[in-house]
Design a protein around this motif. Sequence first.
Motif, short mmCIF file in Angstrom:
data_model
loop_
_atom_site.label_atom_id
_atom_site.label_comp_id
_atom_site.label_asym_id
_atom_site.label_seq_id
_atom_site.Cartn_x
_atom_site.Cartn_y
_atom_site.Cartn_z
N PHE A 102 0.86 -1.19 0.00
CA PHE A 102 0.00 0.00 0.00
C PHE A 102 0.88 1.23 0.00
CE2 PHE A 102 -2.01 3.44 2.38
CZ PHE A 102 -3.24 3.56 1.75
N ALA A 104 0.42 5.34 0.46
CA ALA A 104 -0.55 6.36 0.86
C ALA A 104 -0.75 7.43 -0.21
CB ALA A 104 -0.11 7.01 2.17
N ASN A 109 -4.78 1.93 -5.03
CA ASN A 109 -4.15 0.77 -4.40
C ASN A 109 -5.06 -0.43 -4.58
OD1 ASN A 109 -1.60 1.49 -2.70
ND2 ASN A 109 -3.03 3.18 -2.28
N LEU A 147 -4.25 0.76 7.30
CA LEU A 147 -4.39 1.82 6.31
C LEU A 147 -5.01 3.06 6.94
CD1 LEU A 147 -5.74 -0.20 3.25
CD2 LEU A 147 -3.42 -0.06 4.18
N THR A 151 -8.03 6.92 3.45
CA THR A 151 -7.68 6.29 2.16
C THR A 151 -8.77 6.60 1.14
OG1 THR A 151 -6.47 4.51 3.24
CG2 THR A 151 -7.26 4.09 1.01
N LEU A 154 -9.81 1.96 -2.61
CA LEU A 154 -9.18 0.66 -2.43
C LEU A 154 -9.77 -0.31 -3.44
CD1 LEU A 154 -7.15 -0.87 -0.64
CD2 LEU A 154 -9.09 -1.63 0.75
N THR A 182 -14.18 4.81 2.66
CA THR A 182 -13.32 4.57 1.50
C THR A 182 -14.07 3.77 0.43
OG1 THR A 182 -11.29 4.56 2.83
CG2 THR A 182 -11.21 3.42 0.71
#
Length: 387
Positions: A102, A104, A109, A147, A151, A154, A182
């Motif tokens: 991952f 940031a 990702n 995470l 985020t 995803l 997310t």
Amino acid sequence: MLALSGFATWTNVDGSAPKALLRLSTNSVVGACDRQHDAYLFRGGPVSPDYKWVVTFERFRPDVEAARTSGKLIVLPNHFEYLAGGDVIRFVPDRKAVRVLFRASANANYFLTTERCNHYCLMCSQPPKDVDDGWLADEICEAIPLLPTTTPFLGITGGEPTMIGEPFFSILSNARDHLPNTPVHILSNGRSFSDTTFARRYAQIGHGALSVGIPLYAADPEVHDYVVQSKGAFDETVAGIMNLKSLGQEVEIRVVVHKQTYKGLTDLSEFIFRNLTFVDHVTFMGLEITGFTRANMDSLWIDPQDYRLELRNAVRYLAAARMNVSVYNHQLCVLDGSIHAFAKQSISDWKNEYVAECEDCRKKDECGGFFASSKIARSAHISPFLS
């Protein structure tokens, strides 16, 4: 292209120890940290004794050794220096292997759930393997709590993610609990969702921002089934889309454009409008020249300039029907100008590149650029917008 895997050296680490998932931190002094997972990313300066793990790069090895840290030290090759605070890596001591799970700062990702699949697509970028890789789901469930809650996106991919069964739902439940805001996008061939029990189980997860991207390559079932190399796939895919939408779930249809699909783009757009007008998004995607695509280039590769009109007509048809439509993985200079507004910068940043012709282009910042693998083949009509 960023290297996401490689090998490291280490100090104060038991070579027989199990793999470790490490969240990198740039805070040299912390009041408290997760000693199992947090690692200080050393680029000089002091190292807090709170850190059990220290990660640095070859050129900082003398500095970190001078700091006399008692932590477990991992020294990465210098090409990993793009790593930053909040990134998550996997370290396997006995193999000295490192993989970045991952980043940031990444624009996207994705977690790989399995290499198994019930398709054998001609242009598959992740060729399927019949392997026991159940550990991947466990690793994802361990990584998700590391995470940032901020985020922005995803992705869940494979292979075919739904083939792992209950662990698939465990991953989504973890995302719901730890990353409730997310958006989570799943790349699936959609066939598992033709089972109403499976589709309901998915809907019951209750994450407010789940979506599934499902490929549909032709209005003709025989063409679709040929592209995915699985008889009966078209019917199950369409049934899966309909089941998901009947349960109020978000669905995107993905169309990879190549020699086997471009002639049927308008027919496919009409099929989608007449039968699947309720889907949330339709994307027309350029070919990524990796995986099986390399072995099937003669059957797949066509210069995007040569399907320019077919793509334009398909996009404009759906746009006129007020459907949400996009074009991914294409350069603006090979697209008809009337569909530039639908083109998105969709290629993951770690494999996104531009070529020499792009340097002076005034639309470079708006253009999707190229996959790093495009060195094998790219349009002969790349030309900059200079005015």
